[in-house]
Design a protein around this motif. Sequence first.
Motif, short mmCIF file in Angstrom:
data_model
loop_
_atom_site.label_atom_id
_atom_site.label_comp_id
_atom_site.label_asym_id
_atom_site.label_seq_id
_atom_site.Cartn_x
_atom_site.Cartn_y
_atom_site.Cartn_z
N HIS A 1 7.71 -10.00 5.47
CA HIS A 1 7.10 -8.99 4.59
C HIS A 1 6.65 -7.73 5.33
O HIS A 1 5.94 -6.91 4.77
CB HIS A 1 5.87 -9.59 3.89
N GLU A 2 7.09 -7.60 6.57
CA GLU A 2 6.54 -6.55 7.43
C GLU A 2 6.58 -5.16 6.81
O GLU A 2 5.63 -4.38 6.93
CB GLU A 2 7.30 -6.52 8.77
N GLU A 3 7.67 -4.86 6.12
CA GLU A 3 7.83 -3.50 5.60
C GLU A 3 6.74 -3.12 4.61
O GLU A 3 6.24 -2.00 4.61
CB GLU A 3 9.19 -3.39 4.92
N LYS A 4 6.38 -4.09 3.76
CA LYS A 4 5.42 -3.76 2.70
C LYS A 4 4.03 -4.32 2.94
O LYS A 4 3.09 -3.97 2.23
CB LYS A 4 5.95 -4.31 1.36
N ALA A 5 3.91 -5.19 3.92
CA ALA A 5 2.62 -5.87 4.07
C ALA A 5 1.94 -5.56 5.39
O ALA A 5 2.57 -5.14 6.36
CB ALA A 5 2.82 -7.38 3.94
N ARG A 6 0.65 -5.77 5.38
CA ARG A 6 -0.17 -5.56 6.57
C ARG A 6 -0.82 -6.90 6.91
O ARG A 6 -1.27 -7.62 6.01
CB ARG A 6 -1.23 -4.53 6.21
N GLY B 1 -5.70 6.24 6.98
CA GLY B 1 -4.63 6.48 6.01
C GLY B 1 -4.67 7.93 5.52
O GLY B 1 -3.64 8.59 5.41
N ASN B 2 -5.89 8.43 5.26
CA ASN B 2 -6.03 9.82 4.82
C ASN B 2 -5.55 10.80 5.88
O ASN B 2 -5.15 11.92 5.58
CB ASN B 2 -7.49 10.14 4.48
N MET B 3 -5.62 10.38 7.13
CA MET B 3 -5.18 11.23 8.24
C MET B 3 -3.69 11.03 8.53
O MET B 3 -3.16 11.54 9.51
CB MET B 3 -5.96 10.90 9.52
N GLY B 4 -3.05 10.20 7.73
CA GLY B 4 -1.62 9.95 7.92
C GLY B 4 -1.33 8.89 8.96
O GLY B 4 -0.21 8.80 9.47
N ILE B 5 -2.33 8.09 9.33
CA ILE B 5 -2.13 7.05 10.34
C ILE B 5 -2.04 5.71 9.61
O ILE B 5 -3.04 5.24 9.03
CB ILE B 5 -3.29 7.02 11.37
N ASP B 6 -0.86 5.12 9.63
CA ASP B 6 -0.66 3.85 8.93
C ASP B 6 -0.55 2.74 9.98
O ASP B 6 0.27 2.82 10.89
CB ASP B 6 0.62 3.95 8.10
N VAL B 7 -1.38 1.73 9.85
CA VAL B 7 -1.34 0.64 10.84
C VAL B 7 -0.67 -0.60 10.26
O VAL B 7 -0.67 -0.81 9.05
CB VAL B 7 -2.75 0.29 11.37
N ARG C 1 0.41 -3.19 1.66
CA ARG C 1 -0.11 -1.96 2.26
C ARG C 1 -0.63 -0.98 1.22
O ARG C 1 -1.66 -0.35 1.40
CB ARG C 1 1.02 -1.23 3.01
N ASP C 2 0.14 -0.83 0.11
CA ASP C 2 -0.20 0.24 -0.83
C ASP C 2 -1.41 -0.07 -1.70
O ASP C 2 -2.21 0.80 -1.98
CB ASP C 2 1.02 0.61 -1.69
N ASN C 3 -1.57 -1.33 -2.15
CA ASN C 3 -2.69 -1.60 -3.06
C ASN C 3 -3.62 -2.70 -2.56
O ASN C 3 -4.52 -3.13 -3.28
CB ASN C 3 -2.17 -1.94 -4.46
N ASN C 4 -3.41 -3.14 -1.35
CA ASN C 4 -4.27 -4.15 -0.72
C ASN C 4 -4.25 -5.51 -1.44
O ASN C 4 -5.11 -6.35 -1.22
CB ASN C 4 -5.71 -3.62 -0.63
N GLN C 5 -3.27 -5.71 -2.26
CA GLN C 5 -3.20 -6.97 -3.01
C GLN C 5 -2.89 -8.13 -2.06
O GLN C 5 -2.01 -8.00 -1.18
CB GLN C 5 -2.12 -6.86 -4.07
#
Lengths: 349, 336
Positions: free
Chosen positions: A156-161, A202-208, A224-228
């Motif tokens: 799930h790496e692409e969409k998940a954290r 995230g607001n600074m454009g830094i996605d971890v 990543r997008d909705n923290n679900q």
Amino acid sequence: MLYEHFLFTRNKRRDFTAFVRPEKMSNRDVSTIASMIGYINHVGALTSDHPALYFFPLNHAAYLLRHYGSHRSHAGRTIGVLEGFVIEYEQVRNLSRLVASVITQQDQYLNIIHTLDDIETQDMVKSEVYQFDSVSTALPQPSKQDRETLNTFVEHEEKARLHLPFTEIGTNLLIQALLDPRLSSPLWFAYGVNSDVVKHMGNMGIDVNMVGYLSAEQPELRQRDNNQLLTTFHGYPAIAFQAAPQSAPSPQPITQLRDHRTSSTEKKQPLVNHDIAQRAKNISQSRPSVSSPEEAKDIEKHLFAEEVLTPRQMRKKYLEEAAKTAKQEQDEPTHHWLQNLIRWLFGSS
Amino acid sequence: MLKVTLFGGTGQGKTTYTLALLYQMAQGIDGFRIESADTDTATKYLNPWRDFVIARQWPAPTTGRREDNFKLYFQDQFITDFSWVDYQGGALNIPTDESDEAAQLHADVQESNAVIIVADAHVIATRPLIEAEMLTSSTYIFNILNRYKFSTATANEGITIALVLTKADAVPDEFKENEYYKLVQKTREVFRGVVEFISDRRAKTSSLRPWLYPSAMLPVSIVGEGNARITEIGQGYDLATMELVGAPAPENIHYPFLFAVGNELDRAALTLEQEEGELTERYKRLNQNVLNKILRGRTIKQVQEEQLQLAEKLQELEPKIRTVTSTANKKMKPLI
């Protein structure tokens, strides 16, 4: 690998500053990082043995940093230290293994403050460029549970954290993820933080790719997008980070100017009491400390001062006073002229 | 939108004041309440406040700059939008070419309608005058205000200034007597640059309009009387260390904020009134003869409409201003 040093902390003379920074790092970059860690309220719970760890890109560089509370304090508050390596972005693609090695010995490699003589006398300096060859350290092997967790993460790496607890389990998984060749490289992370920091990044454009929250008890995979929540990895014991007990305040204050504690029977006085009777009481009580009649007058003026005027009230008052003065000036010659006429008519001297 | 910038020297209590204020205003006090743009904003401020109350842990110092948008309500009636900007104290003492925060602070002060200056009452009361000036950064503050708000080029724009004296519970008793008479007096000395500027404007000889600088101060306490004690007195750069010994009970926290917002609204009304006056004059001139009425009928109608719009705006603003200023201005102490 070539890298530079970064050290962000404060000393007695200077508030939070990048005392050591790479040649190309701008004030804006420092500010971005400063506002990012501005959301950390738990710096006192972070230690140099178990610091928060970051690996993130910013402009043309990647920052591998640790953040912890020093033993220094200012106005009773722990002073944080954020320090580590800054690597040119072009070099970071295949550094995951090296990053894993550095963080296993972070207290040795990321300890920039100890390269300085004395932080209290330190001025802002540009970092030198250092060469980092290799780290000879035995890296931990993944457990069966770790392998299962990483398999799901890879899927799930692409969409998940990957969300990690800020514990030994979390640190170990962080290292295992960095060592896993199936996962993308570089693998960015903010470990030992809270959601406000991640949101700000995230607001600074830094996605971890991985986060470690102090409140987390077990590893989880979240969108990543909705923290679900996608999966919770139940194979690990559910333990959240617990801060090491901080040294308790000395039972006998070092210097106690006065003890402000009051017993429950004592009535607390409001800070500024506008009640007239209370004011009068205040004046009578404080008479002995009044040194002169002028001071007494000043105190009275202070206590019975008129309400602070708004701009429009001020303007009204000002214009009224100006009109009054003008009228007086206008009236005065008439008044004198009349007096003189009466004197002349009645012959008085 | 009103822009309120909060600043002051390092360790003066800006962060704790902000947290206490937002906590109080989020719940509502004296009928006033604020709402943040989203729930996360409120949470960001409430979490460290919770740690302060429950774990008795002072909030971590602010690093960088923080800006958030809020709405102010009185008994559920919308008063105004405002943006709240908070800074790390060091932004005041660093040249703008060395720090982005310093550069942003200068820009923020320039753009602000109101500033809330935070100064440590304990420092003011217990340190020699010159040390208090340096530790509260009063000279730096005057320097920035002078550059962007007081100097001739910008002086006609004005600004609302609220001075918050934090840690007032910790000052020696003699400074508390007579409603903080001695503290207020010494504060005027410490901030004499700002005080003298405002005094000069109020002098009848001033060419500037004195009402453009509403200014006041107030001693406040975040912890409340008797709930903190000093464990280290502090000397040199070290400020006093305080320990929380009771549950915090904030006092007077919201008045400086309401003063800043209320007086700024009043200043806005003042501008509208002036515009209305100018329009009335114009209308009179245009409407004074028949030829004008025929030739410039459309312009006259436009002026009338503008007049009407302004009057409506003022009518809408009036009760809001009265609500806020009648609460805050009574409590505040004049700066001069």
